[in-house]
Design a protein around this motif. Sequence first.
Motif, PDB file in Angstrom:
ATOM      1  N   GLN A  41       0.618  -1.536   0.097  1.00  0.00           N
ATOM      2  CA  GLN A  41       0.042   0.359  -0.837  1.00  0.00           C
ATOM      3  C   GLN A  41       1.239   1.369   0.127  1.00  0.00           C
ATOM      4  O   GLN A  41       0.498   2.138  -0.830  1.00  0.00           O
ATOM      5  CB  GLN A  41      -0.597   0.015   1.028  1.00  0.00           C
ATOM      6  CG  GLN A  41      -1.105  -1.061   1.304  1.00  0.00           C
ATOM      7  CD  GLN A  41      -2.439  -1.132   1.967  1.00  0.00           C
ATOM      8  OE1 GLN A  41      -3.317   0.233   2.706  1.00  0.00           O
ATOM      9  NE2 GLN A  41      -3.605  -2.119   2.665  1.00  0.00           N
ATOM     10  N   ALA A  42       1.869   1.882   0.921  1.00  0.00           N
ATOM     11  CA  ALA A  42       2.661   2.438   1.267  1.00  0.00           C
ATOM     12  C   ALA A  42       4.008   2.712  -0.057  1.00  0.00           C
ATOM     13  O   ALA A  42       4.291   3.595  -0.660  1.00  0.00           O
ATOM     14  CB  ALA A  42       2.987   2.690   2.875  1.00  0.00           C
ATOM     15  N   ALA A  49      -6.335   0.017   0.855  1.00  0.00           N
ATOM     16  CA  ALA A  49      -6.755  -0.345   2.099  1.00  0.00           C
ATOM     17  C   ALA A  49      -8.916  -0.486   2.152  1.00  0.00           C
ATOM     18  O   ALA A  49      -7.759  -2.335   2.850  1.00  0.00           O
ATOM     19  CB  ALA A  49      -7.062   1.165   3.165  1.00  0.00           C
ATOM     20  N   ASP A  50      -8.899  -0.509   1.243  1.00  0.00           N
ATOM     21  CA  ASP A  50     -10.132  -1.783   0.946  1.00  0.00           C
ATOM     22  C   ASP A  50      -9.750  -2.509   0.102  1.00  0.00           C
ATOM     23  O   ASP A  50     -10.343  -3.847   0.823  1.00  0.00           O
ATOM     24  CB  ASP A  50     -11.200  -0.785   0.248  1.00  0.00           C
ATOM     25  CG  ASP A  50     -12.224   0.618   0.977  1.00  0.00           C
ATOM     26  OD1 ASP A  50     -11.745   0.851   2.325  1.00  0.00           O
ATOM     27  OD2 ASP A  50     -11.192   2.328   0.402  1.00  0.00           O
ATOM     28  N   ARG A  53      -8.962  -5.043   2.577  1.00  0.00           N
ATOM     29  CA  ARG A  53     -10.291  -5.581   3.979  1.00  0.00           C
ATOM     30  C   ARG A  53     -10.492  -6.955   2.937  1.00  0.00           C
ATOM     31  O   ARG A  53     -10.782  -8.074   3.367  1.00  0.00           O
ATOM     32  CB  ARG A  53     -10.879  -4.876   4.453  1.00  0.00           C
ATOM     33  CG  ARG A  53     -10.329  -3.852   4.693  1.00  0.00           C
ATOM     34  CD  ARG A  53     -11.672  -2.765   5.669  1.00  0.00           C
ATOM     35  NE  ARG A  53     -10.450  -1.548   7.014  1.00  0.00           N
ATOM     36  CZ  ARG A  53     -10.184  -0.422   5.896  1.00  0.00           C
ATOM     37  NH1 ARG A  53     -10.657   0.000   5.063  1.00  0.00           N
ATOM     38  NH2 ARG A  53     -10.299   0.463   7.101  1.00  0.00           N
ATOM     39  N   HIS A  54     -10.716  -6.623   1.662  1.00  0.00           N
ATOM     40  CA  HIS A  54     -11.562  -7.807   0.885  1.00  0.00           C
ATOM     41  C   HIS A  54     -10.634  -8.948   0.839  1.00  0.00           C
ATOM     42  O   HIS A  54     -11.394  -9.301   0.137  1.00  0.00           O
ATOM     43  CB  HIS A  54     -12.577  -6.645  -0.599  1.00  0.00           C
ATOM     44  CG  HIS A  54     -12.757  -7.730  -1.428  1.00  0.00           C
ATOM     45  ND1 HIS A  54     -14.249  -8.154  -0.578  1.00  0.00           N
ATOM     46  CD2 HIS A  54     -12.886  -8.510  -2.543  1.00  0.00           C
ATOM     47  CE1 HIS A  54     -14.892  -9.237  -1.848  1.00  0.00           C
ATOM     48  NE2 HIS A  54     -14.333  -9.054  -2.623  1.00  0.00           N
ATOM     49  N   SER A  55      -9.043  -8.918   0.694  1.00  0.00           N
ATOM     50  CA  SER A  55      -8.596  -9.952   0.245  1.00  0.00           C
ATOM     51  C   SER A  55      -8.729 -10.574   2.134  1.00  0.00           C
ATOM     52  O   SER A  55      -8.862 -11.694   1.145  1.00  0.00           O
ATOM     53  CB  SER A  55      -6.928  -9.420   0.523  1.00  0.00           C
ATOM     54  OG  SER A  55      -6.471  -8.891   1.293  1.00  0.00           O
ATOM     55  N   VAL A  56      -8.276 -10.386   3.088  1.00  0.00           N
ATOM     56  CA  VAL A  56      -9.015 -10.908   4.327  1.00  0.00           C
ATOM     57  C   VAL A  56     -10.457 -11.833   4.635  1.00  0.00           C
ATOM     58  O   VAL A  56     -10.249 -13.028   4.278  1.00  0.00           O
ATOM     59  CB  VAL A  56      -8.870  -9.900   5.498  1.00  0.00           C
ATOM     60  CG1 VAL A  56      -8.975 -10.921   6.485  1.00  0.00           C
ATOM     61  CG2 VAL A  56      -7.368  -9.464   5.246  1.00  0.00           C
ATOM     62  N   PRO A 162     -15.932   2.986  -0.118  1.00  0.00           N
ATOM     63  CA  PRO A 162     -15.225   1.170   0.316  1.00  0.00           C
ATOM     64  C   PRO A 162     -15.450   0.237  -0.983  1.00  0.00           C
ATOM     65  O   PRO A 162     -14.678   0.017  -1.223  1.00  0.00           O
ATOM     66  CB  PRO A 162     -15.384   1.007   0.921  1.00  0.00           C
ATOM     67  CG  PRO A 162     -17.067   0.867   1.768  1.00  0.00           C
ATOM     68  CD  PRO A 162     -16.235   3.058   1.229  1.00  0.00           C
ATOM     69  N   ASP A 163     -16.560   0.428  -1.182  1.00  0.00           N
ATOM     70  CA  ASP A 163     -17.303  -0.453  -2.431  1.00  0.00           C
ATOM     71  C   ASP A 163     -16.777  -0.884  -3.402  1.00  0.00           C
ATOM     72  O   ASP A 163     -16.096  -2.257  -4.163  1.00  0.00           O
ATOM     73  CB  ASP A 163     -19.226  -0.076  -2.954  1.00  0.00           C
ATOM     74  CG  ASP A 163     -19.301  -0.684  -1.443  1.00  0.00           C
ATOM     75  OD1 ASP A 163     -18.828  -0.351   0.362  1.00  0.00           O
ATOM     76  OD2 ASP A 163     -20.244  -0.970  -1.409  1.00  0.00           O
ATOM     77  N   THR A 164     -16.597   0.557  -4.043  1.00  0.00           N
ATOM     78  CA  THR A 164     -15.804   0.737  -5.664  1.00  0.00           C
ATOM     79  C   THR A 164     -14.286   0.683  -5.363  1.00  0.00           C
ATOM     80  O   THR A 164     -13.581   0.348  -6.199  1.00  0.00           O
ATOM     81  CB  THR A 164     -16.434   2.076  -6.005  1.00  0.00           C
ATOM     82  OG1 THR A 164     -16.422   3.011  -5.335  1.00  0.00           O
ATOM     83  CG2 THR A 164     -18.029   2.110  -6.719  1.00  0.00           C
ATOM     84  N   SER A 165     -13.908   1.373  -4.323  1.00  0.00           N
ATOM     85  CA  SER A 165     -12.563   1.390  -3.945  1.00  0.00           C
ATOM     86  C   SER A 165     -11.826   0.265  -4.079  1.00  0.00           C
ATOM     87  O   SER A 165     -10.670   0.081  -4.931  1.00  0.00           O
ATOM     88  CB  SER A 165     -12.157   1.961  -2.819  1.00  0.00           C
ATOM     89  OG  SER A 165     -10.854   2.001  -2.634  1.00  0.00           O
ATOM     90  N   ALA A 166     -12.294  -0.819  -3.407  1.00  0.00           N
ATOM     91  CA  ALA A 166     -11.488  -2.237  -3.737  1.00  0.00           C
ATOM     92  C   ALA A 166     -11.597  -3.090  -4.186  1.00  0.00           C
ATOM     93  O   ALA A 166     -10.660  -3.875  -4.368  1.00  0.00           O
ATOM     94  CB  ALA A 166     -12.940  -3.017  -2.654  1.00  0.00           C
ATOM     95  N   HIS A 167     -12.343  -2.421  -5.338  1.00  0.00           N
ATOM     96  CA  HIS A 167     -12.391  -3.045  -6.787  1.00  0.00           C
ATOM     97  C   HIS A 167     -11.463  -2.443  -8.062  1.00  0.00           C
ATOM     98  O   HIS A 167     -12.428  -3.001  -8.881  1.00  0.00           O
ATOM     99  CB  HIS A 167     -13.563  -3.823  -6.846  1.00  0.00           C
ATOM    100  CG  HIS A 167     -14.411  -4.819  -6.135  1.00  0.00           C
ATOM    101  ND1 HIS A 167     -13.962  -6.076  -5.701  1.00  0.00           N
ATOM    102  CD2 HIS A 167     -15.621  -4.297  -5.033  1.00  0.00           C
ATOM    103  CE1 HIS A 167     -14.489  -6.521  -4.820  1.00  0.00           C
ATOM    104  NE2 HIS A 167     -15.362  -5.664  -4.097  1.00  0.00           N
ATOM    105  N   GLY A 168     -11.022  -1.319  -7.535  1.00  0.00           N
ATOM    106  CA  GLY A 168     -10.905  -1.173  -9.362  1.00  0.00           C
ATOM    107  C   GLY A 168     -11.128   0.655  -9.876  1.00  0.00           C
ATOM    108  O   GLY A 168     -10.931   0.298 -10.470  1.00  0.00           O
TER     109      GLY A 168
END
Length: 210
Positions: A41-42, A49-50, A53-56, A162-168
């Motif tokens: 991430q950094a 981060a989103d 989280r979804h990978s977990v 987060p819903d869209t951020s997590a999936h590009g």
Amino acid sequence: MDGIHDLGGMQGFGPVIREENEPVFHEDWQRIAFGLMILPQAAIRANNADEYRHSVERMLPAHYLQSHYYERVLTGATTLLVEKGLVSLEELEARAGGIFPLSSPVSEDPVVDLPAQLEARFAVGDSVRVLDIHPSGHIRAPGFCRGKVGTVIHVAPTFSFPDTSAHGGERRKEHTYHVEFESQTLWGDDGAEGDTVIVDLWDSYLESAE
């Protein structure tokens, strides 16, 4: 997604056991796991981060329940590293000397198409209902409050949706709200009379209940 990670309101897991003077890391490998979460991430911007989280959340239920916090961190972080092509599963298993479990793949069409809400639609005191939606991808609205009615008690600044951020998808920012729910609204007779639960929710998750 509706997964085993969404434990809010579930029963049968017993009390939370708090360890006095608990160290940040109990074992050295946990430091490495934490670094693997932060590095993509950094340093190389391989995910956010989103997405992490979804990978977990995508861990197999039995694996998730049997894992401690840093094992979940390790599984989520290495899953993303494999998916981004930065390391192979074969390399991980060779280093581990055996099977290295990863999370399940991202499902097709993981995002529910919700209109972007770029302006705050609600104010303190408004009665709102959480949309009863069940995307196969990432969502930050807990399952226990979906479809339930609560009251806005604070309007917070904007944060990345987060819903869209997590999936590009589109990196849009929306207002979030502190929404207060009566315990018995959430859990019926199992809720304690007079108790309330406050949940932070993005604008797109809500509709007016007035």
